[in-house]
Design a protein around this motif. Sequence first.
Motif, PDB file in Angstrom:
ATOM      1  N   SER A 406       0.659  -1.115   0.342  1.00 31.63           N
ATOM      2  CA  SER A 406       0.164  -0.014  -0.141  1.00 31.63           C
ATOM      3  C   SER A 406       1.072   1.355  -0.033  1.00 31.63           C
ATOM      4  N   GLN A 407       1.809   1.268   0.421  1.00 33.33           N
ATOM      5  CA  GLN A 407       3.015   2.397   0.582  1.00 33.33           C
ATOM      6  C   GLN A 407       3.691   2.405  -0.954  1.00 33.33           C
ATOM      7  N   ASP A 408       3.776   1.755  -1.812  1.00 31.02           N
ATOM      8  CA  ASP A 408       4.043   1.393  -3.710  1.00 31.02           C
ATOM      9  C   ASP A 408       5.759   0.673  -3.124  1.00 31.02           C
ATOM     10  N   ARG A 409       5.926   0.431  -2.057  1.00 31.56           N
ATOM     11  CA  ARG A 409       7.039  -0.636  -1.847  1.00 31.56           C
ATOM     12  C   ARG A 409       7.105  -2.236  -2.840  1.00 31.56           C
ATOM     13  N   ILE A 410       7.927  -2.333  -2.776  1.00 35.35           N
ATOM     14  CA  ILE A 410       8.162  -3.802  -3.219  1.00 35.35           C
ATOM     15  C   ILE A 410       7.877  -5.328  -2.742  1.00 35.35           C
ATOM     16  N   LEU A 411       6.770  -6.000  -2.110  1.00 37.78           N
ATOM     17  CA  LEU A 411       7.412  -6.686  -1.425  1.00 37.78           C
ATOM     18  C   LEU A 411       7.326  -8.119  -1.537  1.00 37.78           C
ATOM     19  N   GLY A 412       7.678  -8.659  -2.963  1.00 37.53           N
ATOM     20  CA  GLY A 412       8.031  -9.808  -3.316  1.00 37.53           C
ATOM     21  C   GLY A 412       8.073  -9.584  -4.927  1.00 37.53           C
ATOM     22  N   ALA A 413       8.537 -10.690  -5.944  1.00 28.95           N
ATOM     23  CA  ALA A 413       8.699 -10.755  -6.465  1.00 28.95           C
ATOM     24  C   ALA A 413       9.460 -12.672  -7.283  1.00 28.95           C
ATOM     25  N   GLU A 422      19.542 -13.078 -11.403  1.00 31.58           N
ATOM     26  CA  GLU A 422      20.376 -12.049 -11.403  1.00 31.58           C
ATOM     27  C   GLU A 422      19.095 -11.100 -11.513  1.00 31.58           C
ATOM     28  N   LEU A 423      18.164 -10.766 -12.556  1.00 32.24           N
ATOM     29  CA  LEU A 423      17.005 -10.038 -13.039  1.00 32.24           C
ATOM     30  C   LEU A 423      16.576  -9.752 -10.920  1.00 32.24           C
ATOM     31  N   MET A 424      16.263 -11.058 -10.170  1.00 27.71           N
ATOM     32  CA  MET A 424      16.081 -11.201  -9.127  1.00 27.71           C
ATOM     33  C   MET A 424      16.053 -10.532  -7.864  1.00 27.71           C
ATOM     34  N   THR A 425      17.550 -10.527  -8.266  1.00 28.37           N
ATOM     35  CA  THR A 425      18.796  -9.681  -7.449  1.00 28.37           C
ATOM     36  C   THR A 425      18.557  -8.293  -7.497  1.00 28.37           C
ATOM     37  N   MET A 426      18.340  -7.934  -8.303  1.00 26.84           N
ATOM     38  CA  MET A 426      17.988  -6.432  -8.729  1.00 26.84           C
ATOM     39  C   MET A 426      16.416  -6.159  -7.690  1.00 26.84           C
ATOM     40  N   PHE A 427      15.759  -6.284  -7.761  1.00 18.01           N
ATOM     41  CA  PHE A 427      14.270  -6.407  -7.091  1.00 18.01           C
ATOM     42  C   PHE A 427      15.017  -6.221  -5.798  1.00 18.01           C
ATOM     43  N   GLN A 428      15.704  -6.950  -5.651  1.00 22.30           N
ATOM     44  CA  GLN A 428      16.378  -7.531  -3.775  1.00 22.30           C
ATOM     45  C   GLN A 428      17.111  -6.388  -3.597  1.00 22.30           C
ATOM     46  N   LEU A 429      17.701  -6.236  -4.097  1.00 22.34           N
ATOM     47  CA  LEU A 429      18.052  -4.658  -4.077  1.00 22.34           C
ATOM     48  C   LEU A 429      17.414  -2.875  -3.668  1.00 22.34           C
ATOM     49  N   ILE A 430      16.674  -3.308  -4.784  1.00 24.44           N
ATOM     50  CA  ILE A 430      14.967  -2.276  -4.544  1.00 24.44           C
ATOM     51  C   ILE A 430      14.219  -2.486  -3.421  1.00 24.44           C
ATOM     52  N   MET A 431      14.574  -3.963  -2.955  1.00 21.98           N
ATOM     53  CA  MET A 431      13.580  -3.909  -1.304  1.00 21.98           C
ATOM     54  C   MET A 431      14.441  -3.329  -0.371  1.00 21.98           C
ATOM     55  N   MET A 432      15.520  -3.493  -0.123  1.00 21.03           N
ATOM     56  CA  MET A 432      16.675  -3.217   0.550  1.00 21.03           C
ATOM     57  C   MET A 432      16.792  -2.160   1.136  1.00 21.03           C
ATOM     58  N   GLY A 433      16.698  -1.307  -0.679  1.00 17.94           N
ATOM     59  CA  GLY A 433      16.379   0.657  -0.110  1.00 17.94           C
ATOM     60  C   GLY A 433      15.350   0.765  -0.205  1.00 17.94           C
ATOM     61  N   ARG A 434      14.529   0.122  -0.338  1.00 21.34           N
ATOM     62  CA  ARG A 434      13.042   0.399   0.094  1.00 21.34           C
ATOM     63  C   ARG A 434      12.681   1.545  -0.839  1.00 21.34           C
ATOM     64  N   LEU A 435      13.167   1.663  -2.049  1.00 18.78           N
ATOM     65  CA  LEU A 435      12.257   2.460  -3.438  1.00 18.78           C
ATOM     66  C   LEU A 435      10.899   1.909  -3.444  1.00 18.78           C
ATOM     67  N   LYS A 436      10.452   3.180  -4.075  1.00 13.67           N
ATOM     68  CA  LYS A 436       8.769   3.133  -4.703  1.00 13.67           C
ATOM     69  C   LYS A 436       8.884   2.467  -5.754  1.00 13.67           C
TER      70      LYS A 436
END
Length: 465
Positions: A406-413, A422-436
Amino acid sequence: MPTFSYDALIIGSGQAGNPLATALADAGRRVVLVEENHLGGSCVNYGCSPTKALLAAAERAHHIRTAAEYGIRAQEPEVDFPAIIARKEALVQHSRAGVRSNLTQEHPGITVLHGHAAFTGPHSVRVTLVEGDEREIEAPLIFINTGTRPAIPPLAGLEAVPYLTTTELLDLQELPEHLLILGGGYIGMEFGQMFRRFGSRVTIIESGKKLLEREDDDVCAAMQEVLAAEGVELVLGAEARRVSRNAAGQLTISAHTPAGERRLHGSHLLIATGRTPNSDKLDLSKAGIKTDEKGYIRVNSSLETNVRGIYALGDVHAGPQFTHLSYDDYRVVRDALLHGKRRSARQRPLPYTVFTDPQLGRIGLSEEQAQAQKIPYRVAKMPVRTIGRARETGRTTGFWKVLVDSQDRILGAAIFCAEGGELMTMFQLIMMGRLKYPQLQNMIIAHPTWAEGINNVFAKLQEPE
């Protein structure tokens, strides 16, 4: 029997025990490491490294077989299976030598013993060396890193047939004519696609209604479609009841399926029905160490057992069984013991990849998990064929699915795609950085890359059905 004292004893040369030995030795501790089999643990010897070497060979064969789709005329590849195994073995030997050098030459203060360790008390262990000698070892700190072995199901007739586990399959010198695989988890799928690409007939027999039972239905369906399209026979919802072997050497599994009783014939049988912990021969009761009902050693959030000063690392304690988590177990213990930094081993991300082609990269929550936890989410799903890089390379199979809170952040992929890990790891970094996700839509990403999908995957963000 002589007694020796050390500052730390490590039982098992796995992905947690080895780096912990070097870290403790570098900090001035006297360390002894006991290994019953090959140095390096499962990843080096019969897990990640050898299987991915074989998968690389299978992928080359597939490229040759499908070259005509790219305007390249090529003959059907000739699979030299002993040569493939020899290449794998050379890589394994190189890794083993590297581990041995690291432990015995590069880091003074480590004693490596080859033999079997069993507890005689809370902080004492008897080691029976391969030469037959015994010695008692005492240490205030003990780390158990003995891993797991294949679980063998109670299948009638199994004890009378020459079945294989992944350990034996990795050393075969002949290509199976028809490989029966009992178990439809990630091991069964990786080996199934691999041997099909080598030229074997393959049948996967799974008791559940789908492969990869922990994944969402759409992910499982896509994976099943890929394997079936390559000629892997899938027998789902099948309860194997008996296995037998006739005079000609043919194996037969009798199974109850939704379509009725079936008799499945093959030349080789791979048992891929899970793992069991190597804790049963350590005499844990003499140290008072507790296990769960399956034999996994009980640990707290710091990976310490119920006995103070004794820790369990890697797959021998309950939880997901991945090399990268075993290595993080080492970091959790290292930081607590050497750097005074405490971190819970229960509060950490779980990235993983299934190395089929295409790969499945997973991080965070699946839809089923989000629903079970009653976490509100929206879902973005995009077919891989919409990515320019996919069309240009001809690798258009699969999809991306990303959950947003609900806060526009990634819950999972779930990234089922070429280079999905390799692409999944990019989403992991996005989640760690709490990007929207709106920030990702407006990123400038080099063209033409797989990563460009990050710009576009959120275009159809929807409420779950």
